[in-house]
Motif scaffolding. Structure first.
Motif, PDB file in Angstrom:
ATOM      1  N   PRO A  42       0.795  -1.233   0.000  1.00 21.87           N
ATOM      2  CA  PRO A  42       0.000   0.000   0.000  1.00 21.87           C
ATOM      3  C   PRO A  42       0.825   1.281   0.000  1.00 21.87           C
ATOM      4  N   LEU A  43       2.104   1.202   0.368  1.00 19.49           N
ATOM      5  CA  LEU A  43       2.936   2.404   0.380  1.00 19.49           C
ATOM      6  C   LEU A  43       3.132   2.988  -1.016  1.00 19.49           C
ATOM      7  N   LEU A  44       2.831   2.219  -2.038  1.00 16.28           N
ATOM      8  CA  LEU A  44       2.953   2.731  -3.403  1.00 16.28           C
ATOM      9  C   LEU A  44       2.046   3.932  -3.653  1.00 16.28           C
ATOM     10  N   VAL A  45       0.952   4.030  -2.914  1.00 17.21           N
ATOM     11  CA  VAL A  45      -0.008   5.107  -3.163  1.00 17.21           C
ATOM     12  C   VAL A  45       0.350   6.390  -2.429  1.00 17.21           C
ATOM     13  N   LYS A  46       1.360   6.342  -1.568  1.00 16.74           N
ATOM     14  CA  LYS A  46       1.704   7.504  -0.739  1.00 16.74           C
ATOM     15  C   LYS A  46       2.070   8.708  -1.604  1.00 16.74           C
ATOM     16  N   SER A  47       1.403   9.834  -1.338  1.00 13.00           N
ATOM     17  CA  SER A  47       1.669  11.123  -2.003  1.00 13.00           C
ATOM     18  C   SER A  47       1.411  11.075  -3.512  1.00 13.00           C
ATOM     19  N   ARG A  48       0.540  10.186  -3.937  1.00  6.35           N
ATOM     20  CA  ARG A  48       0.225  10.110  -5.359  1.00  6.35           C
ATOM     21  C   ARG A  48      -1.267  10.359  -5.592  1.00  6.35           C
ATOM     22  N   ASN A  49      -1.565  10.833  -6.789  1.00 11.86           N
ATOM     23  CA  ASN A  49      -2.954  10.955  -7.241  1.00 11.86           C
ATOM     24  C   ASN A  49      -3.330   9.647  -7.927  1.00 11.86           C
ATOM     25  N   ALA A  63      -6.301   1.858  -0.701  1.00  8.57           N
ATOM     26  CA  ALA A  63      -5.715   3.187  -0.900  1.00  8.57           C
ATOM     27  C   ALA A  63      -6.381   4.211   0.010  1.00  8.57           C
ATOM     28  N   LYS A  64      -7.697   4.171   0.107  1.00  4.23           N
ATOM     29  CA  LYS A  64      -8.417   5.114   0.973  1.00  4.23           C
ATOM     30  C   LYS A  64      -8.072   4.860   2.438  1.00  4.23           C
ATOM     31  N   LYS A  65      -7.911   3.611   2.782  1.00  8.75           N
ATOM     32  CA  LYS A  65      -7.542   3.253   4.160  1.00  8.75           C
ATOM     33  C   LYS A  65      -6.177   3.798   4.524  1.00  8.75           C
ATOM     34  N   HIS A  66      -5.297   3.916   3.534  1.00  4.76           N
ATOM     35  CA  HIS A  66      -3.931   4.402   3.784  1.00  4.76           C
ATOM     36  C   HIS A  66      -3.782   5.890   3.478  1.00  4.76           C
ATOM     37  N   GLY A  67      -4.882   6.599   3.460  1.00  6.67           N
ATOM     38  CA  GLY A  67      -4.821   8.049   3.484  1.00  6.67           C
ATOM     39  C   GLY A  67      -4.742   8.765   2.156  1.00  6.67           C
ATOM     40  N   VAL A  68      -4.984   8.084   1.034  1.00 13.16           N
ATOM     41  CA  VAL A  68      -5.020   8.795  -0.246  1.00 13.16           C
ATOM     42  C   VAL A  68      -6.223   9.730  -0.231  1.00 13.16           C
ATOM     43  N   SER A  69      -5.983  11.001  -0.492  1.00 13.46           N
ATOM     44  CA  SER A  69      -7.058  11.993  -0.344  1.00 13.46           C
ATOM     45  C   SER A  69      -8.172  11.798  -1.366  1.00 13.46           C
TER      46      SER A  69
END
Length: 318
Positions: free
Chosen positions: A66-73, A93-99
């Motif tokens: 899931p860290l792949l989604v960090k700070s990405r759109n 992704a939503k669980k790991h904070g993707v806005s």
């Protein structure tokens, strides 16, 4: 209308309908495209096209890391919007904070759309008969690219289409001259953007003919896959005429394979940018269509093989 007729109609729709796509959105940096099958390749084409502004991965990559989604759109691409792995990737992704998680889909009421924060609906004409994906792929690819960079389609798509059709006819004529069997396996080779289109081509050969077809970057093919080619197989080597080194290497490889008694066909594209991608895409689609017509097919292999179709659906949609 049968599946091959439907495929032909949808290929031909592209000349008029691709101009109707909404490409007005502002480019987004640090984009991550997620998808499977054709949808993955649409995102991969955007990655190659936009350079450092976009990346692409499979949904399982996010599920496992899931860290792949960090700070990405995050953009999740799926025509049906019902691929289970995509839906799970959106939730993780939503669980790991993707806005914001955005669905790119042809079905705005799909399960994927409901699992995402917002939806970009892909609108294009289709016959409504299940067939191998053509206009759905091209529309997805163009939309993905437009999300990462300012994009304007060429005004005369018919001209690009006609060039691609001429190349497809030439390749079929050369295949006839080599008298290889319909059951041959195919290696489709290309670098950069053309590697994405080579992958797309391999999927179409799998789906329509049930043929073994694999795609590789041209040099990567020479490291190991080269040793699996048989004299009954075909190598289709895609070359970028705008890149002198790339085209020279692709021509050289094709020539050497032929000299050693193997079947290799070089296809060079005298275009750049989005024209290159469109011409190569049209070429693959028309090559598969014309081969299907030549073989007298009225349906796609994946539709006729009910057992494997059930296995596929059980794993994808479960």
């Amino acid at each position: 209308m049968n599946a091959i007729d439907a495929m032909q109609a949808e290929i031909e729709y592209q000349v008029q309908d691709l101009h109707k796509l909404d490409l007005s959105s502002s480019p987004v940096s640090d984009s991550l495209f997620v998808g499977s099958g054709d949808s993955y390749i649409a995102g991969l084409a955007a990655q190659y096209f936009s350079g450092s502004h976009a990346f692409c991965c499979y949904p399982i990559d996010i599920i496992k890391n899931p860290l792949l989604v960090k700070s990405r759109n995050l953009f999740i691409v799926s025509i049906s919007g019902n691929t289970q792995a995509n839906i799970l990737a959106a939730k993780i992704a939503k669980k790991h904070g993707v806005s914001t998680v955005t669905a790119l889909t042809a079905r705005s009421s799909s399960r994927l759309a409901k699992s995402c924060d917002q939806t970009i609906e892909l609108k294009y004409r289709n016959i409504g008969i299940v067939t191998a994906g053509t206009i759905s792929f091209t529309a997805s690819m163009i939309k993905c690219i437009s999300l990462t960079t300012q994009l304007q389609l060429p005004s005369d798509l018919r001209k690009i289409y006609n060039r691609a059709e001429k190349q497809a006819k030439q390749v079929i004529s050369k295949i006839d001259n080599k008298r290889r069997r319909r059951s041959s396996s195919y290696f489709i080779l290309g670098n950069g953007q053309l590697h994405a289109i080579a992958m797309y081509g391999a999927l179409k050969f799998n789906e329509v003919f049930g043929a073994r077809a694999t795609a590789y970057p041209t040099e990567e093919f020479c490291h190991s896959p080269l040793f699996s080619i048989k004299q009954t197989d075909h190598a289709i080597v895609l070359g970028d005429n705008d890149d002198d080194d790339d085209d020279a290497n692709s021509r050289k490889l094709s020539k050497r394979l032929n000299e050693e008694g193997f079947s290799s066909l070089h296809v060079g594209f005298k275009s750049t940018g989005i024209e290159l991608l469109l011409q190569a895409t049209f070429f693959i689609q028309l090559l598969v269509l014309k081969l299907a017509r030549k073989y007298g097919l009225t349906s796609c292999h994946f539709l006729k093989n009910k057992k494997l179709l059930r296995v596929s659906s059980d794993f994808i949609y479960r």
